[in-house]
Design an enzyme around this catalytic site. Structure first.
Site, PDB file in Angstrom:
ATOM      1  CD  GLU A 279      -1.005  15.161  -3.274  1.00  0.00           C
ATOM      2  OE1 GLU A 279      -1.713  15.371  -2.673  1.00  0.00           O
ATOM      3  OE2 GLU A 279      -0.986  15.935  -4.675  1.00  0.00           O
TER       4      GLU A 279
ATOM      5  CB  CYS B  65      -3.965  10.097   2.415  1.00  0.00           C
ATOM      6  SG  CYS B  65      -4.446  10.060   0.578  1.00  0.00           S
TER       7      CYS B  65
HETATM    8  P1  NAP Z   1       6.049   6.705   4.195  1.00  0.00           P
HETATM    9  O1  NAP Z   1       6.785   5.944   5.463  1.00  0.00           O
HETATM   10  O2  NAP Z   1       6.432   7.993   4.210  1.00  0.00           O
HETATM   11  O3  NAP Z   1       6.522   6.021   2.969  1.00  0.00           O
HETATM   12  C1  NAP Z   1       6.335   6.710   1.608  1.00  0.00           C
HETATM   13  C2  NAP Z   1       7.309   6.372   0.650  1.00  0.00           C
HETATM   14  O4  NAP Z   1       8.562   6.955   0.937  1.00  0.00           O
HETATM   15  C3  NAP Z   1       7.818   4.964   0.658  1.00  0.00           C
HETATM   16  O5  NAP Z   1       8.060   4.389  -0.737  1.00  0.00           O
HETATM   17  C4  NAP Z   1       8.972   4.926   1.526  1.00  0.00           C
HETATM   18  O6  NAP Z   1       9.861   3.858   1.348  1.00  0.00           O
HETATM   19  C5  NAP Z   1       9.696   6.229   1.277  1.00  0.00           C
HETATM   20  N1  NAP Z   1      10.581   6.687   2.195  1.00  0.00           N
HETATM   21  C6  NAP Z   1      10.605   6.380   3.554  1.00  0.00           C
HETATM   22  N2  NAP Z   1      11.650   7.178   3.999  1.00  0.00           N
HETATM   23  C7  NAP Z   1      12.215   7.757   3.227  1.00  0.00           C
HETATM   24  C8  NAP Z   1      13.561   8.476   3.062  1.00  0.00           C
HETATM   25  N3  NAP Z   1      14.212   9.038   4.063  1.00  0.00           N
HETATM   26  N4  NAP Z   1      13.613   9.054   1.855  1.00  0.00           N
HETATM   27  C9  NAP Z   1      12.933   8.830   0.817  1.00  0.00           C
HETATM   28  N5  NAP Z   1      11.909   8.023   0.600  1.00  0.00           N
HETATM   29  C10 NAP Z   1      11.620   7.642   1.939  1.00  0.00           C
HETATM   30  O7  NAP Z   1       4.630   6.439   4.350  1.00  0.00           O
HETATM   31  P2  NAP Z   1       3.723   4.966   4.343  1.00  0.00           P
HETATM   32  O8  NAP Z   1       3.555   4.858   5.780  1.00  0.00           O
HETATM   33  O9  NAP Z   1       4.088   4.238   3.241  1.00  0.00           O
HETATM   34  O10 NAP Z   1       2.381   5.755   3.710  1.00  0.00           O
HETATM   35  C11 NAP Z   1       1.222   6.091   4.798  1.00  0.00           C
HETATM   36  C12 NAP Z   1       1.421   7.713   4.652  1.00  0.00           C
HETATM   37  O11 NAP Z   1       1.168   8.229   3.198  1.00  0.00           O
HETATM   38  C13 NAP Z   1       0.093   8.148   5.493  1.00  0.00           C
HETATM   39  O12 NAP Z   1       0.677   9.286   6.267  1.00  0.00           O
HETATM   40  C14 NAP Z   1      -0.739   9.069   4.461  1.00  0.00           C
HETATM   41  O13 NAP Z   1      -1.553   9.869   4.913  1.00  0.00           O
HETATM   42  C15 NAP Z   1       0.020   9.225   3.303  1.00  0.00           C
HETATM   43  N6  NAP Z   1      -0.412   9.366   2.241  1.00  0.00           N
HETATM   44  C16 NAP Z   1      -0.903  10.403   1.586  1.00  0.00           C
HETATM   45  C17 NAP Z   1      -1.690  10.618   0.357  1.00  0.00           C
HETATM   46  C18 NAP Z   1      -1.844  12.021  -0.353  1.00  0.00           C
HETATM   47  O14 NAP Z   1      -1.967  11.743  -1.587  1.00  0.00           O
HETATM   48  N7  NAP Z   1      -1.899  13.099   0.233  1.00  0.00           N
HETATM   49  C19 NAP Z   1      -1.821   9.489  -0.251  1.00  0.00           C
HETATM   50  C20 NAP Z   1      -1.568   8.305   0.130  1.00  0.00           C
HETATM   51  C21 NAP Z   1      -0.921   8.007   1.421  1.00  0.00           C
HETATM   52  P3  NAP Z   1       9.504   2.281   1.881  1.00  0.00           P
HETATM   53  O15 NAP Z   1       8.835   1.512   0.805  1.00  0.00           O
HETATM   54  O16 NAP Z   1      10.925   1.700   2.283  1.00  0.00           O
HETATM   55  O17 NAP Z   1       8.641   2.575   3.288  1.00  0.00           O
END
Ligand code: NAP
Ligand code: MG
Length: 488
Positions: A261, A295
């Site tokens: 997602e 999102c």
């Molecule tokens: P993110 O940086 O991608 O982080 C999401 C999760 O992934 C966090 O728990 C993060 O850990 C973890 N993560 C980061 N690098 C990783 C890696 N190399 N391997 C495994 N896990 C890893 O996103 P964010 O900034 O937290 O959230 C915002 C984004 O999420 C936006 O782009 C938004 O659109 C998207 N989003 C999508 C939906 C949907 O349903 N489509 C819903 C909500 C949000 P950390 O805790 O260390 O960051």
């Protein structure tokens, strides 16, 4: 990082905020292998309010082992028993709803009323819906001379973001548990405490040991270890498209099931004949929901040239009704952004939009007046945004709305579909039929017709770079199932 002297273990206002030193593995609270910690910052005060363990690969391995050990028995339970546990978790979360909302207002910065109504209210509904699905779903089906058995996929690694920190966890965990899977959860490092609360909720609800395990940690360490673990059958990830692409790549290489997602740049399309006042008002509210950290937010408003200037004026007036404020002030509709890096990112995008020639209707990159402390950003509306601008293409994840002009329906469609994303959207027209016909040509996963309400049992997920798979309702449940056909 900050020195320990900055840490206030108990927030002035929230008595139940406390640092955590354990991880939840095999039904007990265990010491992690690591001594590293993550600081949880209150974005309204910029103070560290607590620390949690920065779990490492050994911690993830222990959690996966516990989930594997619990998998066979949990898969074999009567689905009605799984429904009962989900129902009990729902009741326990209801008991702790105020505490959960306070936590989310504190570690995310969500306005308290939004935290209560949406951040906690929606997970209550979703837990209910998966309890009902577990109880009512036909896990076996007859097709010709076959009996098709729906089986759980197995051990699921769940990785979640901070923006709806409870909802996004519950959307995965409740579905996986209903399906009969066991789970290792790595919550976002910006909002870990709410995940601890949820672990307590499931423990109190009588979930068997090891069915849910929680390891706090960073993405590159704990998250990566979960993705790479050979004993994980499926990764369910919500977060950015950039990280999702990498996770999808490694899951594909290891032939693991994956559900993603990801981000969005959704269009709110206002066709001639629509109720313009309502379409603009609802559209501005949608774009600014949760400080724009949503999102599925309608970050682009597409308006026909004949009503364009009227819509721009209305949007400017509507935006004034979203002042930033302390999350615990009852009237606040926009709190701080979650972290300093997000504030920097969003302000940079506001500068990028202005430099590209977009017209600033309201807001701007300078901090809101009187808010020297806290990661606040002015709610911002740009007009005259064109499709080639970065603010029309890239996910900003803050309270920034781009208004765009189109001359006919084909151009509106081209603009609406003209980003790499396809998560959500809105269409407004004189009648629902016209709006629905336009929506059917949009390459996006969810479209609200003339302001139709969010449906928590309809499939939610993305076309194109917004993801793979669906969450919520029956479609969300079946993501966690695989099928065995027995021929007779
Ligand atoms: P993110 O940086 O991608 O982080 C999401 C999760 O992934 C966090 O728990 C993060 O850990 C973890 N993560 C980061 N690098 C990783 C890696 N190399 N391997 C495994 N896990 C890893 O996103 P964010 O900034 O937290 O959230 C915002 C984004 O999420 C936006 O782009 C938004 O659109 C998207 N989003 C999508 C939906 C949907 O349903 N489509 C819903 C909500 C949000 P950390 O805790 O260390 O960051
Ligand atoms: Mg925080």
């Amino acid at each position: 990082t900050r020195s320990a002297s900055h840490i206030r273990p108990v927030d002035d206002r929230i008595m139940h905020i406390a640092s955590r030193t354990k991880i939840f593995v095999g039904g007990t609270w265990q010491d992690p292998a690591t001594t590293d910690a993550i600081e949880d910052v209150n974005p309204a005060t910029e103070q560290v309010i607590a620390t949690v363990p920065a779990g490492n690969a050994a911690d993830v391995d222990a959690a996966v082992g516990a989930a594997r050990a619990a998998a066979t028995d949990w898969a074999a339970t009567d689905p009605r028993q799984r429904a009962a546990v989900l129902g009990a978790a729902r009741d326990e979360l209801k008991v702790r709803a105020d505490e959960a909302a306070d936590l989310i207002a504190t570690e995310l910065g969500a306005p308290i009323q939004l935290a209560q109504r949406l951040h906690v209210g929606l997970p209550l509904t979703v837990l209910d819906s998966f309890a009902a699905l577990a109880a009512g779903f036909e896990f076996t089906e007859k097709i010709g001379n076959s009996v098709v058995r729906a089986e759980p996929v197995g051990v699921v690694g769940a990785i979640t973001p901070w923006n709806y920190p409870l909802h996004q966890v519950v959307a995965k965990v409740a579905a996986a548990l209903a399906a009969g899977c066991t789970v290792v959860l790595k919550p976002a490092e910006d909002t870990p405490l709410i995940a601890y609360l949820l672990a307590h909720v499931f423990q109190t609800a009588g979930l068997p040991d090891g069915v849910l395990n929680v390891v706090s940690g960073t993405g590159p360490v704990a998250g990566q270890a979960l993705v790479d673990h050979p004993d994980i059958d499926m990764i369910s990830f919500t977060g950015s498209t950039a990280v999702g692409q990498r996770i999808g790549g490694s899951a594909g290489g290891a032939l693991k099931r994956v559900a993603l997602e990801l981000g969005g740049k959704s269009a709110n399309v206002i066709l001639p004949g629509a109720d313009l006042g309502k379409a603009v008002k609802v559209g501005v509210g949608n774009a600014f929901l949760n400080g724009g950290q949503t999102c599925s937010a309608w970050t682009r408003m597409l308006v026909h040239a004949s009503i364009y200037e009227e819509a721009v004026a209305m949007a400017g007036e509507a935006a004034v009704k979203y002042p930033t404020g302390d999350p615990f002030d009852a009237g606040t509709r926009i709190g701080p952004l979650v972290a300093e890096r997000q504030r920097t990112r969003v302000r940079d995008y506001i500068d990028i939009g202005a430099a590209a020639g977009a017209r600033l209707v309201t807001g701007g990159a300078q901090p809101p007046e009187g808010r020297d402390v806290g990661y606040y950003v002015r709610p911002t509306v740009f007009a005259d945004v064109t499709a080639d601008m970065r603010i029309a293409q890239e996910e900003i994840f803050g309270p920034v709305l781009s208004i765009m002009r189109y001359r006919d329906e084909d151009e509106a469609l081209e603009i609406a579909n003209g980003t790499k994303y396809g998560l959500a959207g809105g269409v407004w027209a004189a009648d629902a039929e016209t709006a629905s016909a336009f929506a059917a040509r949009m390459r996006t996963g969810q479209v609200d017709i003339n302001g139709g309400a969010f449906n928590p049992i309809a499939p939610f997920g993305g076309f194109k770079s917004s993801g793979i798979g669906r969450e919520l309702g029956r479609h969300g449940l079946t993501e966690f199932l695989q099928y065995q056909s027995q021929q007779f």
